[in-house]
Design a protein around this motif. Structure first.
Motif, PDB file in Angstrom:
ATOM      1  N   TYR A   1     -69.652  19.968 -13.749  1.00  0.00           N
ATOM      2  CA  TYR A   1     -68.470  19.637 -13.946  1.00  0.00           C
ATOM      3  C   TYR A   1     -67.395  20.850 -13.987  1.00  0.00           C
ATOM      4  O   TYR A   1     -66.490  20.895 -13.758  1.00  0.00           O
ATOM      5  CB  TYR A   1     -67.961  18.831 -15.248  1.00  0.00           C
ATOM      6  N   GLN A   2     -68.008  21.916 -14.836  1.00  0.00           N
ATOM      7  CA  GLN A   2     -67.255  23.218 -15.149  1.00  0.00           C
ATOM      8  C   GLN A   2     -67.222  23.727 -13.432  1.00  0.00           C
ATOM      9  O   GLN A   2     -66.168  24.087 -13.219  1.00  0.00           O
ATOM     10  CB  GLN A   2     -68.253  24.210 -15.548  1.00  0.00           C
ATOM     11  N   SER A   3     -68.237  23.798 -12.620  1.00  0.00           N
ATOM     12  CA  SER A   3     -68.211  24.208 -11.419  1.00  0.00           C
ATOM     13  C   SER A   3     -67.088  23.805 -10.572  1.00  0.00           C
ATOM     14  O   SER A   3     -66.555  24.225  -9.729  1.00  0.00           O
ATOM     15  CB  SER A   3     -69.572  23.979 -10.704  1.00  0.00           C
ATOM     16  N   TRP A   4     -67.181  22.336 -10.638  1.00  0.00           N
ATOM     17  CA  TRP A   4     -65.983  21.525  -9.860  1.00  0.00           C
ATOM     18  C   TRP A   4     -64.676  21.848 -10.448  1.00  0.00           C
ATOM     19  O   TRP A   4     -63.851  22.130  -9.673  1.00  0.00           O
ATOM     20  CB  TRP A   4     -66.513  20.016  -9.672  1.00  0.00           C
ATOM     21  N   GLY A   5     -64.726  21.740 -11.705  1.00  0.00           N
ATOM     22  CA  GLY A   5     -63.139  22.035 -12.295  1.00  0.00           C
ATOM     23  C   GLY A   5     -62.544  23.295 -11.965  1.00  0.00           C
ATOM     24  O   GLY A   5     -61.522  23.383 -11.659  1.00  0.00           O
ATOM     25  N   GLU A   6     -63.480  24.203 -11.946  1.00  0.00           N
ATOM     26  CA  GLU A   6     -63.067  25.511 -11.702  1.00  0.00           C
ATOM     27  C   GLU A   6     -62.624  26.043 -10.238  1.00  0.00           C
ATOM     28  O   GLU A   6     -61.615  26.628  -9.890  1.00  0.00           O
ATOM     29  CB  GLU A   6     -63.994  26.568 -12.108  1.00  0.00           C
ATOM     30  N   LYS A   7     -63.454  25.285  -9.273  1.00  0.00           N
ATOM     31  CA  LYS A   7     -63.209  25.197  -8.123  1.00  0.00           C
ATOM     32  C   LYS A   7     -61.767  24.688  -7.420  1.00  0.00           C
ATOM     33  O   LYS A   7     -60.972  25.190  -6.754  1.00  0.00           O
ATOM     34  CB  LYS A   7     -64.259  24.711  -7.177  1.00  0.00           C
ATOM     35  N   VAL A   8     -61.405  23.366  -8.145  1.00  0.00           N
ATOM     36  CA  VAL A   8     -60.222  22.764  -7.865  1.00  0.00           C
ATOM     37  C   VAL A   8     -58.905  23.068  -8.796  1.00  0.00           C
ATOM     38  O   VAL A   8     -58.156  22.563  -8.452  1.00  0.00           O
ATOM     39  CB  VAL A   8     -60.365  21.095  -7.868  1.00  0.00           C
ATOM     40  N   LEU A   9     -59.142  23.947  -9.908  1.00  0.00           N
ATOM     41  CA  LEU A   9     -58.080  24.302 -10.752  1.00  0.00           C
ATOM     42  C   LEU A   9     -56.867  24.671  -9.907  1.00  0.00           C
ATOM     43  O   LEU A   9     -55.813  24.198 -10.242  1.00  0.00           O
ATOM     44  CB  LEU A   9     -58.560  25.183 -11.669  1.00  0.00           C
ATOM     45  N   PRO A  10     -56.982  25.712  -8.966  1.00  0.00           N
ATOM     46  CA  PRO A  10     -55.873  26.168  -8.244  1.00  0.00           C
ATOM     47  C   PRO A  10     -55.192  25.336  -7.545  1.00  0.00           C
ATOM     48  O   PRO A  10     -53.782  25.236  -7.061  1.00  0.00           O
ATOM     49  CB  PRO A  10     -56.466  27.364  -7.407  1.00  0.00           C
ATOM     50  N   ILE A  11     -55.740  23.918  -6.922  1.00  0.00           N
ATOM     51  CA  ILE A  11     -54.992  23.060  -6.185  1.00  0.00           C
ATOM     52  C   ILE A  11     -54.687  21.855  -6.854  1.00  0.00           C
ATOM     53  O   ILE A  11     -54.585  20.723  -6.368  1.00  0.00           O
ATOM     54  CB  ILE A  11     -55.852  22.972  -4.936  1.00  0.00           C
ATOM     55  N   THR A  12     -54.831  21.697  -7.918  1.00  0.00           N
ATOM     56  CA  THR A  12     -54.950  20.512  -8.939  1.00  0.00           C
ATOM     57  C   THR A  12     -53.367  19.869  -8.776  1.00  0.00           C
ATOM     58  O   THR A  12     -52.498  20.522  -9.215  1.00  0.00           O
ATOM     59  CB  THR A  12     -55.178  20.522 -10.450  1.00  0.00           C
ATOM     60  N   ASN A  13     -53.321  18.714  -8.492  1.00  0.00           N
ATOM     61  CA  ASN A  13     -51.767  17.911  -8.499  1.00  0.00           C
ATOM     62  C   ASN A  13     -51.259  17.842 -10.042  1.00  0.00           C
ATOM     63  O   ASN A  13     -52.001  17.111 -10.958  1.00  0.00           O
ATOM     64  CB  ASN A  13     -51.810  16.829  -7.762  1.00  0.00           C
ATOM     65  N   ARG A  14     -50.512  18.674 -10.527  1.00  0.00           N
ATOM     66  CA  ARG A  14     -49.860  18.558 -12.078  1.00  0.00           C
ATOM     67  C   ARG A  14     -49.129  17.189 -12.002  1.00  0.00           C
ATOM     68  O   ARG A  14     -48.672  16.994 -13.089  1.00  0.00           O
ATOM     69  CB  ARG A  14     -49.288  19.822 -12.052  1.00  0.00           C
ATOM     70  N   ASP A  15     -48.794  16.535 -11.059  1.00  0.00           N
ATOM     71  CA  ASP A  15     -47.959  15.280 -11.196  1.00  0.00           C
ATOM     72  C   ASP A  15     -49.061  14.176 -11.694  1.00  0.00           C
ATOM     73  O   ASP A  15     -48.439  13.059 -12.137  1.00  0.00           O
ATOM     74  CB  ASP A  15     -47.204  15.062 -10.031  1.00  0.00           C
ATOM     75  N   ASP A  16     -50.289  14.257 -11.496  1.00  0.00           N
ATOM     76  CA  ASP A  16     -51.310  13.209 -11.920  1.00  0.00           C
ATOM     77  C   ASP A  16     -51.993  13.530 -13.087  1.00  0.00           C
ATOM     78  O   ASP A  16     -52.885  14.555 -13.060  1.00  0.00           O
ATOM     79  CB  ASP A  16     -52.251  13.192 -10.741  1.00  0.00           C
ATOM     80  N   PHE A  17     -51.636  13.103 -14.394  1.00  0.00           N
ATOM     81  CA  PHE A  17     -52.138  13.426 -15.640  1.00  0.00           C
ATOM     82  C   PHE A  17     -53.644  13.210 -15.700  1.00  0.00           C
ATOM     83  O   PHE A  17     -54.219  14.267 -16.148  1.00  0.00           O
ATOM     84  CB  PHE A  17     -51.375  12.409 -16.705  1.00  0.00           C
ATOM     85  N   LEU A  18     -54.188  12.221 -14.944  1.00  0.00           N
ATOM     86  CA  LEU A  18     -55.774  12.180 -15.181  1.00  0.00           C
ATOM     87  C   LEU A  18     -56.329  13.047 -14.660  1.00  0.00           C
ATOM     88  O   LEU A  18     -57.346  13.553 -14.895  1.00  0.00           O
ATOM     89  CB  LEU A  18     -56.108  10.609 -14.718  1.00  0.00           C
ATOM     90  N   THR A  19     -55.918  13.258 -13.488  1.00  0.00           N
ATOM     91  CA  THR A  19     -56.645  14.415 -12.684  1.00  0.00           C
ATOM     92  C   THR A  19     -56.445  15.759 -13.275  1.00  0.00           C
ATOM     93  O   THR A  19     -57.543  16.549 -13.597  1.00  0.00           O
ATOM     94  CB  THR A  19     -56.037  14.840 -11.310  1.00  0.00           C
ATOM     95  N   TYR A  20     -55.236  16.248 -13.649  1.00  0.00           N
ATOM     96  CA  TYR A  20     -55.199  17.451 -14.163  1.00  0.00           C
ATOM     97  C   TYR A  20     -55.758  17.681 -15.548  1.00  0.00           C
ATOM     98  O   TYR A  20     -56.302  18.651 -16.011  1.00  0.00           O
ATOM     99  CB  TYR A  20     -53.789  18.159 -14.360  1.00  0.00           C
ATOM    100  N   GLU A  21     -55.714  16.690 -16.307  1.00  0.00           N
ATOM    101  CA  GLU A  21     -56.412  16.783 -17.732  1.00  0.00           C
ATOM    102  C   GLU A  21     -57.631  16.813 -17.422  1.00  0.00           C
ATOM    103  O   GLU A  21     -58.362  17.497 -18.373  1.00  0.00           O
ATOM    104  CB  GLU A  21     -55.969  15.448 -18.483  1.00  0.00           C
ATOM    105  N   TRP A  22     -58.353  15.951 -16.822  1.00  0.00           N
ATOM    106  CA  TRP A  22     -60.104  16.468 -16.393  1.00  0.00           C
ATOM    107  C   TRP A  22     -60.320  17.830 -15.931  1.00  0.00           C
ATOM    108  O   TRP A  22     -61.210  18.409 -16.646  1.00  0.00           O
ATOM    109  CB  TRP A  22     -60.365  15.199 -15.334  1.00  0.00           C
ATOM    110  N   VAL A  23     -59.635  18.262 -15.293  1.00  0.00           N
ATOM    111  CA  VAL A  23     -59.715  19.713 -14.628  1.00  0.00           C
ATOM    112  C   VAL A  23     -59.642  20.623 -15.736  1.00  0.00           C
ATOM    113  O   VAL A  23     -60.293  21.477 -15.760  1.00  0.00           O
ATOM    114  CB  VAL A  23     -58.662  19.840 -13.289  1.00  0.00           C
TER     115      VAL A  23
END
Length: 90
Positions: free
Chosen positions: A13-35
């Motif tokens: 999860y850490q590996s995936w979270g750090e990989k997508v952090l720069p491109i995370t959609n900040r309009d989607d609470f569930l996505t950016y909260e998880w990331v």
């Protein structure tokens, strides 16, 4: 054995979270909260602690226990890979 599985889950999860952090959609609470939860210095330290703890515990258990932990670790890796393959294929 539980720690072996936990390390796989949190580390992946850490590996995936750090990989997508720069491109995370900040309009989607569930996505950016998880990331956000699974990236950054704090979570990196948590995963490092869990990995170190697993290494330490590995020095304290017998060969049978090590084999059980190894099997649980490898099974957890396969399940995580299967999950992400399924997610990307959908």
């Amino acid at each position: 054995e539980i720690l072996s599985v936990l390390v796989v889950a949190e580390w992946s999860y850490q590996s995936w979270g750090e990989k997508v952090l720069p491109i995370t959609n900040r309009d989607d609470f569930l996505t950016y909260e998880w990331v956000d939860l699974h990236s950054g210095d704090y979570f990196r330290d948590v995963v490092s602690y869990l990995r170190d703890l697993l290494d330490k515990e590995g020095t304290l258990i017998d060969d049978e226990g090590k084999e059980k932990c190894k099997a649980a670790f490898l099974r957890a890796i396969q399940l995580e890979e299967d999950f992400f393959e399924m997610a990307y294929a959908a």
